[in-house]
Design an enzyme around this catalytic site. Structure first.
Site, PDB file in Angstrom:
ATOM      1  N   HIS B  96      45.066  38.516  39.771  1.00  0.00           N
ATOM      2  CA  HIS B  96      45.463  37.593  41.334  1.00  0.00           C
ATOM      3  C   HIS B  96      45.896  36.762  40.922  1.00  0.00           C
ATOM      4  O   HIS B  96      45.908  35.182  40.387  1.00  0.00           O
ATOM      5  CB  HIS B  96      44.347  37.613  42.271  1.00  0.00           C
ATOM      6  CG  HIS B  96      43.262  36.858  41.801  1.00  0.00           C
ATOM      7  ND1 HIS B  96      42.363  37.289  40.684  1.00  0.00           N
ATOM      8  CD2 HIS B  96      42.095  35.892  42.665  1.00  0.00           C
ATOM      9  CE1 HIS B  96      41.221  36.207  40.543  1.00  0.00           C
ATOM     10  NE2 HIS B  96      41.624  35.934  41.613  1.00  0.00           N
ATOM     11  N   ASP B 216      32.930  40.551  37.125  1.00  0.00           N
ATOM     12  CA  ASP B 216      32.609  38.942  38.065  1.00  0.00           C
ATOM     13  C   ASP B 216      31.368  39.118  38.054  1.00  0.00           C
ATOM     14  O   ASP B 216      30.650  40.101  39.285  1.00  0.00           O
ATOM     15  CB  ASP B 216      33.631  39.167  39.758  1.00  0.00           C
ATOM     16  CG  ASP B 216      33.816  38.357  40.228  1.00  0.00           C
ATOM     17  OD1 ASP B 216      32.853  36.814  40.383  1.00  0.00           O
ATOM     18  OD2 ASP B 216      33.977  38.450  41.567  1.00  0.00           O
ATOM     19  N   HIS B 389      33.698  37.154  47.179  1.00  0.00           N
ATOM     20  CA  HIS B 389      33.513  37.742  45.802  1.00  0.00           C
ATOM     21  C   HIS B 389      32.166  38.415  46.044  1.00  0.00           C
ATOM     22  O   HIS B 389      31.511  38.376  47.110  1.00  0.00           O
ATOM     23  CB  HIS B 389      32.838  37.104  44.936  1.00  0.00           C
ATOM     24  CG  HIS B 389      33.115  35.703  43.764  1.00  0.00           C
ATOM     25  ND1 HIS B 389      33.922  36.065  43.192  1.00  0.00           N
ATOM     26  CD2 HIS B 389      34.037  34.757  44.395  1.00  0.00           C
ATOM     27  CE1 HIS B 389      35.258  35.301  42.727  1.00  0.00           C
ATOM     28  NE2 HIS B 389      34.746  34.659  43.844  1.00  0.00           N
TER      29      HIS B 389
END
Lengths: 575, 575
Positions: B96, B216, B389
């Site tokens: 991204h 992540d 997130h």
């Protein structure tokens, strides 16, 4: 509503007294309250209470430097106003023994001589501190509930709960009415030392009538109630039970309730306690000597005996919960601690949250510990910390008990003070009776008015090493400049008669890695040489003009080449 | 349990293939995964995927300097390994368009030439950035779902939700199995752009079999689920409704979903939108041109027209949510913004939380705004921010869908990676299948093994102005030293023949306020003079020895006097 009605009644009652006052006898002076620190900042709490020829001071704290004060050790209040009025000062009253309330006393005592009043533990901690500074002022122990007079003032200490025992709120009867300083507080209904905050006394003083309340604003952003300190003890038990081997607990040395709970948990599991870190050792020594910490006789062992017991019987209680660079925990995390080498059987409990500004150092310590394989228990992952300050519902309770006519929020940055003012207004206090003041504001009271006209000196004084106040804005600006792009010294020798200038020699520090930037350094030399040639050609003999031209042309050259702006110091020596 | 069973089945299936592989044809190489950034740090994400003569790179980000890197602008990865293997590189794949995933590309492209693959918006934002650097690499737009090959690798972009549209996870089929990079993600079931994360695809790839998951770890400390971005929109409506007059919203320019919601709220209340701050203007320009932002034709007005409408019809959308010194909001808070002068009718909404390390600058801005009488709505007081997130439950969902054989946590500091490893283990993954790696670790895979033996260069490269990598540890150490206690230059002139040394002249910067420290400065001169007299007497003619003695004796003198340790630069000029 009740609150507002009471205020109105008081105002009317007192309003009736006014004519009498105007007619008979000496004219009444105004009560002056002058905060010299603690407003629009966290820390450095100090407030002057003044009526005619009498002054008492409430607290006298220090604070830590901001990021834009490199090299500064601590920050203390500017007490020019107190120096000017030294003859009036009857005493310093201390609410409790934390650094942000007592830390500036050693520096203030060098300027003014004044007796100090506080509870037993507060004075014990202060005495310890003053010993290092070789100071021995008059100290008077106060027992909450025993009122006493200082000049025209009647002083009343009131038991408060906080993260350390023997904390107090202070009510002061003045010729214009009673004012109340909450000091730092939380409302803990199950305090570790069993000493409850004296809420009935607050109610009683409120019923008698309070002219102005000065209340702690630290946690006014937080909804609800601060959890009881006792909840941390429960979590300690759980964590101690889970830990497979040695346990290290880091917390604030000043949080003596927390320290007590670590002691209880260690004793509960029949572990030996090692105390590490200078301030931890000192505070525990003072508090246990004065009876404020309960420690069984054989619980504490010297750090040198750490290997005399199996690791599962060891708890190390240490400083460094804020990731302070020289603290015991930080040294352990870097493998630099002489007696404590950590390994992947160890559990480290960080019983604190990062104070704003300390996040990166705290996380750095946690990361390093985890890289060593240590199990780290910290506030993001477990409930091993509670605040020592009142949240919104607790603040409302105090407002509701005290029902003051006027209100000045204290102990907080601007946003805390504004939000605390809003909280008071939301409870029905008229906005014109609420004042958000500044350090140095002179707040003047009669029985039914509060005004702010005058101001006095009230900045900060920076302490760097042994120097007090010799570092100011110019020095800080230079330090910042030096830190960002480094330094270039340009040395030249000149002959006054011939006007010839030799050189330059260029020395740089903190600018570029010189060995890999030879072209740039050579370019800089050529740039200066060309400026000097021009000066010689133009027969410039005024060396400060030459220096300015060198500085200015070299600055342009460097910025054009690599977009940096180092400090440039041209030096000309006359041969 | 299901998860573990599946893993076992896969391992057995693949185990059976091994003998065949050993016998026939060329021996299979190991798959090598080399993270060059993003591990044990937040930001600077870049991972090398290598099989024999083919390399693809996943992301190529920058990060911001730590507090111990004064003067540094940005930090980029060390790509020595890529320079050495440039001939193998088939492309950079971008998850991204955030700076921590694309920000190092302009610097990397100066060293290696490589095509770049990403979704439409990601490439749009990158192109904008590269224009400033006058770079025009090959850029290939990828539509998620359309698989393509690069060398031996099969590349599959998968729609992910994050705080910016067009984010993707990337699955890579390799000769040893499929690996999956989540990229930054959260699971938002009601995303602003209506584009759901492609969870079915993750499940499908999981069912086919995933060799290793790289996921992540940013929010792994947080329990539960991250709230949907849409909840912020609801709060905007409430805040916009309450605001009496002008509204200023500060947020990340990169959070385009947030930007969209500000636009929606402005349009909902028929307000005009002004866009302020360079990155905000740029990002909105790119995103709306490419169709990723919906803005009605007449919503946006130029900032110069701010006074053409009544204040209650104005919304200013600006940068500066982190208190960045030069940002639009910070300038407004200091009264330095040319077009926007704030007053006590204004409402400022800070739609962000402070990134760790930025707390003090953010609070400083809030305090200043409040001092101006502005109403400030910020995250401590209202729900006007959600993270981009995944929290723990979302991470678990992805693990449960993907069911990888091996797992490497990425995007996080050491503590995040360790905690994410624990999370995976708590779901039943065997601990030996989980690896917490470092930047520079070479992680080698077969179908059923994961090993870490070798390492490659992978540090950071500091960018300061136009200089890339010319500031290293020595320069930083000098900057830090200079910032803490300042600088003293001692200038002396010497005669080689006679051995006589004149001087010194002493110049200081950032040390003390010289005018008020004349005694100290005079003492310093005397101290140096006395050292020089001794040198003359001892017939020392080696100037570097003289300089060392001057430095050392002056350092002792100063430390004894005021406990400071400035940098001392002795300069001797031969006459």
């Amino acid at each position: 509503m009740n609150n507002r009605n009471n205020n109105k009644t008081e105002r009317n009652n007192r309003g009736r007294r006014n004519p009498k006052e105007q007619k008979g006898g000496r004219k009444k002076a105004k009560l002056r309250i002058v905060p010299l620190g603690g407003l629009n900042e966290i820390g450095k709490n100090i407030t002057v209470v003044e009526y005619k020829d009498d002054i008492v001071i409430v607290d006298c704290g220090m604070t830590f430097p901001d990021n834009d004060m490199p090299g500064i050790d601590i920050v203390i209040p500017d007490i020019t106003y107190l120096e000017k009025n030294e003859h009036k000062i009857r005493g310093i009253l201390l609410t409790h023994g934390h650094e942000d309330h007592i830390g500036a006393i050693p520096y203030v005592l060098r300027k003014i001589s004044v007796p100090i009043y506080g509870t037993r533990l507060t004075l014990g901690l202060l005495a310890n501190k003053l010993k290092e500074h070789r100071l021995k002022p008059t100290m008077v122990e106060v027992t909450p509930g025993n009122k006493f007079n200082l000049g025209v003032f009647g002083i009343d200490f009131i038991r408060a709960s906080h993260s350390m025992p023997d904390a107090a709120s202070i009510a002061i009867d003045t010729p214009r009415g009673t004012i109340l300083f909450t000091g730092d507080f939380k409302i803990d209904f199950t305090p570790i030392d069993g000493v409850n905050m004296d809420l009935p006394k607050l109610a009683e003083i409120g019923t008698r009538g309070v002219l102005c309340l000065f209340a702690d604003s630290t946690n006014v952003e937080r909804e609800g109630y601060t959890m009881s300190e006792r909840t941390v003890g429960e979590e300690f038990k759980k964590q101690f039970y889970d830990a497979p081997s040695r346990i290290i607990v880091a917390t604030f040395a000043s949080n003596l309730h927390r320290v007590q709970q670590v002691i209880y948990a260690a004793e509960h599991f029949n572990k030996k306690l090692i105390i590490s870190g200078r301030s931890m050792v000192n505070n525990i020594e003072v508090a246990s000597r004065l009876g404020y910490l309960k420690i069984k006789k054989d619980t504490v062992i010297d750090i040198h005996r750490i290997n005399d017991f199996p690791p599962e019987r060891i708890v190390v209680l240490t400083t460094g919960s804020q990731g302070e660079p020289m603290s015991a925990l930080t040294r352990m995390a870097h493998g630099d601690h002489r007696q404590v080498q950590l390994n992947n059987e160890d559990t480290v409990i960080i019983s604190a949250t990062p104070i704003p500004g300390n996040e990166l150092t705290v996380y750095d310590v946690i990361n390093r510990l985890m890289e060593m394989g240590v199990k780290v228990v910290y506030s993001a992952m477990a409930d091993i910390h509670v605040s020592g300050h009142a949240c919104r519902e607790e603040l409302k309770l105090v407002h509701a008990l005290v029902r003051p006519k006027f209100f000045v929020p204290v102990h907080g940055e601007s946003r805390h003070l504004k939000i605390h003012a809003e909280l008071a207004a939301s409870m029905g206090m008229p906005r014109e009776n609420i004042l958000v003041a500044n350090n140095g504001s002179v707040i003047e009271f009669t029985e039914d008015s509060m005004e702010m006209n005058e101001t006095v000196d009230a900045g900060h004084v920076l302490v760097d090493g042994l120097g007090i106040g010799d570092v100011g804005n110019v020095v800080l600006r230079d330090r910042k400049h030096l830190s960002e792009d480094g330094l270039i010294v340009v040395v030249m020798t000149a002959n006054k008669l011939s006007g010839k200038i030799d050189g330059p020699d260029i020395i740089s520090r903190g600018f570029v890695y010189v060995k890999e930037s030879e072209d740039l350094m050579e370019g800089m030399r050529k740039s200066v040489r060309s400026t000097l040639d021009t000066c010689e050609h133009d027969r410039v003999r005024d060396w400060s003009t030459v220096k300015n031209q060198v500085r200015s042309s070299l600055r342009s050259y460097i910025f054009g080449k690599i977009k940096r702006n180092p400090m440039i110091l041209p030096v000309i020596i006359e041969a």
